[in-house]
Design a protein around this motif. Structure first.
Motif, PDB file in Angstrom:
ATOM      1  N   LYS A   1      -8.827   2.193  -4.930  1.00 58.55           N
ATOM      2  CA  LYS A   1     -10.045   1.395  -4.814  1.00 58.55           C
ATOM      3  C   LYS A   1      -9.905   0.025  -5.441  1.00 58.55           C
ATOM      4  O   LYS A   1     -10.786  -0.834  -5.258  1.00 58.55           O
ATOM      5  N   ASN A   2      -8.810  -0.225  -6.155  1.00 59.72           N
ATOM      6  CA  ASN A   2      -8.580  -1.548  -6.746  1.00 59.72           C
ATOM      7  C   ASN A   2      -8.042  -2.540  -5.730  1.00 59.72           C
ATOM      8  O   ASN A   2      -7.763  -3.692  -6.083  1.00 59.72           O
ATOM      9  N   GLY A   3      -7.853  -2.128  -4.494  1.00 63.93           N
ATOM     10  CA  GLY A   3      -7.446  -3.045  -3.452  1.00 63.93           C
ATOM     11  C   GLY A   3      -6.062  -2.783  -2.879  1.00 63.93           C
ATOM     12  O   GLY A   3      -5.566  -3.571  -2.063  1.00 63.93           O
ATOM     13  N   ASP A   4      -5.444  -1.687  -3.261  1.00 64.05           N
ATOM     14  CA  ASP A   4      -4.109  -1.361  -2.730  1.00 64.05           C
ATOM     15  C   ASP A   4      -4.186  -0.027  -1.988  1.00 64.05           C
ATOM     16  O   ASP A   4      -4.225   1.041  -2.607  1.00 64.05           O
ATOM     17  N   ALA A   5      -4.217  -0.100  -0.671  1.00 57.30           N
ATOM     18  CA  ALA A   5      -4.264   1.109   0.165  1.00 57.30           C
ATOM     19  C   ALA A   5      -2.893   1.449   0.746  1.00 57.30           C
ATOM     20  O   ALA A   5      -2.793   2.274   1.663  1.00 57.30           O
ATOM     21  N   SER A   6      -1.848   0.827   0.244  1.00 62.72           N
ATOM     22  CA  SER A   6      -0.492   1.066   0.762  1.00 62.72           C
ATOM     23  C   SER A   6      -0.054   2.495   0.468  1.00 62.72           C
ATOM     24  O   SER A   6      -0.489   3.118  -0.520  1.00 62.72           O
ATOM     25  N   ILE A   7       0.843   3.012   1.322  1.00 58.94           N
ATOM     26  CA  ILE A   7       1.402   4.356   1.129  1.00 58.94           C
ATOM     27  C   ILE A   7       2.918   4.272   1.150  1.00 58.94           C
ATOM     28  O   ILE A   7       3.516   3.360   1.736  1.00 58.94           O
ATOM     29  N   ASN A   8       3.535   5.276   0.507  1.00 59.19           N
ATOM     30  CA  ASN A   8       4.992   5.415   0.490  1.00 59.19           C
ATOM     31  C   ASN A   8       5.363   6.680   1.272  1.00 59.19           C
ATOM     32  O   ASN A   8       4.797   7.761   1.027  1.00 59.19           O
ATOM     33  N   LEU A   9       6.322   6.526   2.161  1.00 59.09           N
ATOM     34  CA  LEU A   9       6.824   7.653   2.959  1.00 59.09           C
ATOM     35  C   LEU A   9       8.309   7.826   2.636  1.00 59.09           C
ATOM     36  O   LEU A   9       9.109   6.916   2.859  1.00 59.09           O
ATOM     37  N   THR A  10       8.664   8.990   2.077  1.00 57.60           N
ATOM     38  CA  THR A  10      10.037   9.224   1.599  1.00 57.60           C
ATOM     39  C   THR A  10      10.782  10.146   2.559  1.00 57.60           C
ATOM     40  O   THR A  10      10.190  10.824   3.411  1.00 57.60           O
ATOM     41  N   MET A  11      12.113  10.157   2.362  1.00 52.98           N
ATOM     42  CA  MET A  11      12.995  11.029   3.144  1.00 52.98           C
ATOM     43  C   MET A  11      12.669  10.943   4.639  1.00 52.98           C
ATOM     44  O   MET A  11      12.310  11.922   5.301  1.00 52.98           O
ATOM     45  N   LEU A  12      12.807   9.735   5.151  1.00 48.79           N
ATOM     46  CA  LEU A  12      12.419   9.482   6.531  1.00 48.79           C
ATOM     47  C   LEU A  12      13.239  10.305   7.519  1.00 48.79           C
ATOM     48  O   LEU A  12      14.431  10.554   7.318  1.00 48.79           O
ATOM     49  N   LYS A  13      12.585  10.700   8.591  1.00 49.14           N
ATOM     50  CA  LYS A  13      13.212  11.420   9.691  1.00 49.14           C
ATOM     51  C   LYS A  13      12.966  10.660  10.987  1.00 49.14           C
ATOM     52  O   LYS A  13      12.050   9.842  11.078  1.00 49.14           O
ATOM     53  N   SER A  14      13.776  10.957  11.964  1.00 52.10           N
ATOM     54  CA  SER A  14      13.590  10.278  13.257  1.00 52.10           C
ATOM     55  C   SER A  14      12.240  10.629  13.875  1.00 52.10           C
ATOM     56  O   SER A  14      11.669   9.842  14.639  1.00 52.10           O
ATOM     57  N   SER A  15      11.693  11.815  13.521  1.00 54.64           N
ATOM     58  CA  SER A  15      10.377  12.198  14.050  1.00 54.64           C
ATOM     59  C   SER A  15       9.239  11.411  13.418  1.00 54.64           C
ATOM     60  O   SER A  15       8.102  11.475  13.903  1.00 54.64           O
TER      61      SER A  15
END
Length: 376
Positions: free
Chosen positions: A103-117
């Motif tokens: 709620k402080n203004g950062d709605a970013s997300i982190n996605l780890t261990m990426l897959k082709s799907s």
């Protein structure tokens, strides 16, 4: 009438100014990201709030369906000062908000261990009444090339065309292959023809100078791998020597087969000859003892019959044999000489002519003989 129109125009301008000062997404980064599998990525979504935005804050990240007939998949959600990360099973445990307090203004997300799907279009939607804003980002998860396999196809002889191949099993297209020589002059053969898409290098009319170490590199936009090949160009084989050796080998094989067949035929003929000889009667082999004894017995019986023929009826009863059909003569009886032959038992009474005729016999006149058997 004019007063009413002026009031409406002022209200519209005020509303536009209020909306302009409302919720805004301030992220200015690229909306298209390419990443390699196994890596991590941050999907940026920064926002600002206005004083007029007094409602509850809701942040929703979703994976948009490529087909309009399908529903979008909610990936992660923030609502009521709480984050919900278990909406989409495909990314469960691999996605979370970048800030502990979005709620402080950062709605970013982190996605780890990426897959082709994980490839797809992600949408960040921020809602705080009366403001609402969204931002879309395209994520492409690429697979870097696997370690390629280098090998020479066909014979590697002088004067022949040699084909070098480089193949990477995994990797997101497009893949690009490059060949280079790492030994000697480090220059590729002048007759070499490269196929960067297929990974082949054709070398025409190869010579011994083309021998050496070659390296192939497979790469795409997210990674690269390489392999090494040791190429050795050999002189052409001695064709005349190979043909002569083959002829000699065939002749030796034929000779061996002929010897084996000759030995087999000879052994078979010898066995057949010995079998035939074993059934022949040789002249130097004496006849069986039983046959000799039988011949002697027949001779003695003949002489005995002759002596009986010279006897008179008066003494004939003394030599009348009493036949025994239930007794078989033994070999000793046949071997015994006529002088030692046993005499037949005497008859109890003499048989006269009347008795002989009564029994159906025919009287015969026999000359008188003495004891020596001579006619008197």
């Amino acid at each position: 009438m004019d007063f009413t129109i002026s009031h409406l125009f002022c209200a519209l301008i005020t509303l536009i100014a209020v909306v302009a000062r409302a919720l805004e997404i301030t992220s200015q980064g690229s909306t298209s990201i390419e990443m390699a599998s196994g890596q991590s990525v941050m999907l940026d979504c920064q926002f600002t709030l206005a004083t007029e935005d007094s409602g509850p804050l809701d942040i929703e990240w979703s994976l948009l369906a490529s087909d309009n007939q399908k529903e979008d998949k909610v990936v992660i959600l923030y609502s009521g000062d709480r984050a919900y990360e278990d909406y989409y099973p495909a990314v469960k445990g691999r996605v979370h908000f970048n800030s502990a307090d979005p709620k402080n203004g950062d709605a970013s997300i982190n996605l780890t261990m990426l897959k082709s799907s994980d490839t797809g279009t992600y949408q960040c939607k921020v809602k705080k009444a009366p403001g609402i804003r969204s931002r879309k980002m395209l994520l492409t998860v690429m697979v870097k090339p696997s370690r390629p396999r280098c090998y020479a196809e066909g014979p590697t002889q002088e004067g022949k065309d040699v084909v070098l191949r480089c193949v990477s099993v995994e990797g997101t297209s497009p893949l690009q292959y490059t060949w280079e020589k790492t030994s000697d002059t480090k220059l590729l053969p002048a007759s070499a023809m490269l196929d960067t898409a297929g990974g082949t290098m054709n070398i025409r009319n190869a010579s011994n100078s083309y021998s050496g170490t070659y390296r192939c590199t497979a790469k795409n936009r997210v990674g690269m791998e390489e392999c090494v090949l040791q190429l050795s160009i050999t002189p052409p084989p001695n064709t005349a020597g190979i043909i002569a050796g083959a002829i000699i080998a065939v002749l030796l094989a034929l000779i061996i087969i002929a010897i084996i067949l000759f030995c087999c035929c000879r052994a078979r003929h010898r066995k057949k000859y010995e079998k035939e000889i074993s059934y022949e009667i040789r002249e130097d082999v004496p006849p069986p003892k039983s046959r000799v004894s039988t011949a002697r017995s027949f001779t003695s019986m003949g002489s005995h019959r002759s002596s009986l023929g010279s006897m008179s009826p008066s003494n004939m009863h003394e030599y009348t044999p009493k036949l025994q059909y239930d007794k078989i003569p033994s070999v000793e009886d046949y071997d015994r000489p006529p002088s030692q032959a046993p005499l037949p038992p005497p008859v109890a009474g003499r048989m006269g002519a009347p008795n002989l005729s009564r029994m159906g016999g025919i009287p015969v006149m026999i000359p008188a003989q003495n004891r020596d058997g001579s006619i008197v």
